[in-house]
Design a protein around this motif. Structure first.
Motif: not given
Length: 317
Positions: A56-76
């Motif tokens: 419930a603490e999440l910003p409404a737009a993030v909570r309603e999207s149902g996803k967390l978009v995560i960047g990870n610098g492990s390309a290659g």
């Protein structure tokens, strides 16, 4: 699940490596050589139950999207055991990936992980392409001007020695007169330069710093006795010890010694995500799932008792 041992053929020194306790710490008493790693693409990620009050603490737009978009610098291909590709040469796995799935599960979100280069990771955070970055990002005072951090690991550097060396590194005096390999221009080198100054000031011989272009050359020198120690990031050292059975960790130190350093989930400043991220981590710490993630990858020495929001970090130079 299929399991296999992976050899660390090259040690990539991450510019973002975080730092740990301001004092050196003894090596783990458990034998890391007994640890095996599941590198299959189909492995199950450790998750936890959704905590509605934290979600419930999440910003409404993030909570309603149902996803967390995560960047990870492990390309290659990445770097075990942090973030790297599985046996299928495409699926991202590692401790950072598991932390991403764990935090998302507490928040009731689906983790969407995109692997990219280190430079593009921060560009993605700036542009909003990624909501968070989970990629061994160390807290620093400079980074805190643009980003918020919810800490989840100590950032240790490890002294690696030949198996059965009998060495124990707890401070500058233990390095006096020793031959120590280190990467040029790294945070590890800066620590050793500082320790050499302390040794000289105390009337002791400084350590002899040695530089090699390839990790294979470093480990060959270690086995042959041309060097006594190698100082590098603890995660890669721990993985090398566990997979090769020829070396041991004989001490650890903060990568930003003497400042306490921490690795944090990173998000754009003041976007409303850092508190729910920290609360999710603390829920995972409390229910034991966080400890299972670190144990899975042999990184128990980097556990934190609590996730902190924007603690003091590496000072500006």
């Amino acid at each position: 699940m299929r399991k296999r041992w992976i050899a660390v053929l090259g040690v990539v020194l991450l510019a973002a490596a975080a730092c740990a306790d301001p004092q050196t710490q003894p090596a783990e008493s458990s034998d890391p050589s007994v640890v095996s790693f599941d590198t299959s693409a189909g492995q199950k990620h450790i998750t936890s139950a959704k905590v509605d009050s934290i979600a419930a603490e999440l910003p409404a737009a993030v909570r309603e999207s149902g996803k967390l978009v995560i960047g990870n610098g492990s390309a290659g291909g990445g770097l075990p055991p942090l973030g790297f590709t599985a046996d299928d040469n495409k699926t991202p796995i590692g401790v950072e990936i598991d932390v991403a799935y764990l935090v998302a599960s507490v928040l009731g979100l689906q983790a969407e992980i995109d692997t990219t280069s280190w430079e593009n990771l921060f560009l993605g955070l700036d542009s909003g392409k990624y909501q968070v970055g989970i990629s061994n990002i160390g807290v620093s005072e400079l980074r805190k001007e643009k980003y918020d951090f919810a800490t989840y690991r100590l950032g240790l550097h490890a002294f690696e020695a030949k198996l059965g060396s009998g060495l124990k590194i707890t401070g500058p005096a233990d390095l006096s007169g020793k031959n120590v390999a280190v990467g040029s221009g790294t945070l590890q080198e800066a620590i050793l330069v500082d320790w050499n100054k302390q040794n000289v000031a105390a009337g002791r011989k400084p350590a002899n710093l040695k530089y090699y272009q390839q990790a294979a050359d470093t480990y060959l020198a270690l086995q042959s006795g041309r060097i006594d120690l190698y100082l590098g990031p603890n995660p890669t050292a721990s993985y090398h010890v566990a997979t090769q059975h020829k070396t041991e960790i004989v001490g650890t130190v903060s990568s930003s010694y003497p400042v306490q350093g921490l690795v944090g989930i990173t998000t754009k400043k003041d976007n409303g995500l850092v508190k729910p991220l920290a609360d999710a981590l603390n829920a995972a710490i409390a229910d034991g799932s966080y400890a299972k993630v670190l144990a899975k990858w042999g990184l128990q020495a980097e556990a934190v008792p609590k996730s902190l929001i924007n603690p003091p970090g590496l000072p500006k130079k």
